[in-house]
Design a protein around this motif. Structure first.
Motif, short mmCIF file in Angstrom:
data_model
loop_
_atom_site.label_atom_id
_atom_site.label_comp_id
_atom_site.label_asym_id
_atom_site.label_seq_id
_atom_site.Cartn_x
_atom_site.Cartn_y
_atom_site.Cartn_z
N SER A 45 -3.87 4.27 -10.37
CA SER A 45 -3.10 5.44 -9.95
C SER A 45 -4.02 6.72 -10.17
CB SER A 45 -1.50 5.65 -9.96
OG SER A 45 -0.97 6.50 -9.34
N SER A 46 -4.08 6.86 -11.32
CA SER A 46 -4.87 8.07 -11.73
C SER A 46 -6.43 8.18 -11.03
CB SER A 46 -4.85 8.05 -13.39
OG SER A 46 -5.55 9.34 -13.85
N GLU A 67 -11.58 -8.38 -5.91
CA GLU A 67 -10.96 -8.27 -4.62
C GLU A 67 -9.54 -7.50 -4.81
OE1 GLU A 67 -10.53 -10.65 -0.72
OE2 GLU A 67 -10.89 -11.79 -2.49
N HIS A 68 -8.78 -8.14 -5.58
CA HIS A 68 -7.37 -7.94 -5.71
C HIS A 68 -7.36 -6.37 -6.08
CE1 HIS A 68 -3.26 -8.22 -6.72
NE2 HIS A 68 -3.35 -7.67 -8.09
N LEU A 73 -6.52 -0.47 -4.83
CA LEU A 73 -7.00 0.81 -5.01
C LEU A 73 -6.92 1.37 -3.61
CD1 LEU A 73 -8.44 3.36 -6.42
CD2 LEU A 73 -10.57 1.89 -6.12
N ASP A 74 -7.41 0.42 -2.48
CA ASP A 74 -7.42 0.83 -1.20
C ASP A 74 -5.87 1.40 -0.72
OD1 ASP A 74 -10.02 0.74 -0.41
OD2 ASP A 74 -9.87 -1.07 0.54
N GLU A 75 -4.94 0.46 -1.26
CA GLU A 75 -3.68 0.88 -0.79
C GLU A 75 -3.13 2.26 -1.40
OE1 GLU A 75 -0.61 -2.05 -1.44
OE2 GLU A 75 -1.99 -3.66 -0.79
N THR A 90 -14.75 1.61 -0.33
CA THR A 90 -14.65 0.81 -1.52
C THR A 90 -15.20 -0.72 -1.26
OG1 THR A 90 -12.27 0.37 -0.64
CG2 THR A 90 -12.69 2.04 -2.23
N THR A 91 -15.72 -1.14 -2.27
CA THR A 91 -16.39 -2.29 -2.16
C THR A 91 -16.00 -3.42 -3.37
OG1 THR A 91 -18.38 -1.78 -3.25
CG2 THR A 91 -18.22 -1.62 -0.90
#
Length: 153
Positions: A45-46, A67-68, A73-75, A90-91
């Motif tokens: 989150s930070s 991937e997880h 992070l994307d969310e 993001t990759t």
């Protein structure tokens, strides 16, 4: 530690806790981070907060479970979806060679129009004891390790 690639793109290596503790957002155009360093939800989150509104154009997550972690992070970055244009790409890279990921990130930085500069790419490690040799650092990041193995091990 700072390393300059042949293209002029600079790589800074910092422990993740220093990045998280810093008051400012991430100043680099790219972030390469091992997935296992982001397993803690508070740390993830930070990092997402420091990326929001930053100049970062790409975040590459490396290693097992990348991937997880990338999806989480994307969310956090997308949130309600109102400001997705300014978010970094993001990759995730679970099985790729770290050197290949570095080249991809380097090209994304160069094509972003930012131009080569010191600190264009920030590589984070889980501890302050990162190796000083770039190939070794990238190899260790790719397998999710953060300290060199003993000789012969």
């Amino acid at each position: 530690m700072t390393i300059t690639l042949a293209s002029g793109v600079g790589i800074d290596v910092q422990p993740l806790d220093a990045v998280v503790r810093a008051a400012a957002s991430i100043e680099a155009e790219a972030l390469i981070i091992p997935a296992d360093a982001l397993r803690d939800t508070g740390v993830l989150s930070s990092v997402a907060q420091k990326l929001t509104g930053s100049r970062c154009v790409v975040v590459a997550v490396l290693g097992p479970e990348a991937e997880h972690v990338h999806d989480e992070l994307d969310e956090l970055l997308v949130g309600d979806g109102t400001n997705v244009e300014s978010l970094p790409t993001t990759t995730w890279h679970e099985d790729e060679e770290a050197e290949d990921v570095l080249r991809l990130v380097e090209q994304m930085v160069l094509s972003s129009g930012a131009g080569p500069r010191p600190g264009s790419i920030l590589v984070t490690t889980a501890s302050a004891t990162a190796p000083t040799d770039l190939p070794e650092l990238l190899r260790l990041l790719a397998v999710g390790l953060h300290t060199p193995k003993p000789a012969g091990g």
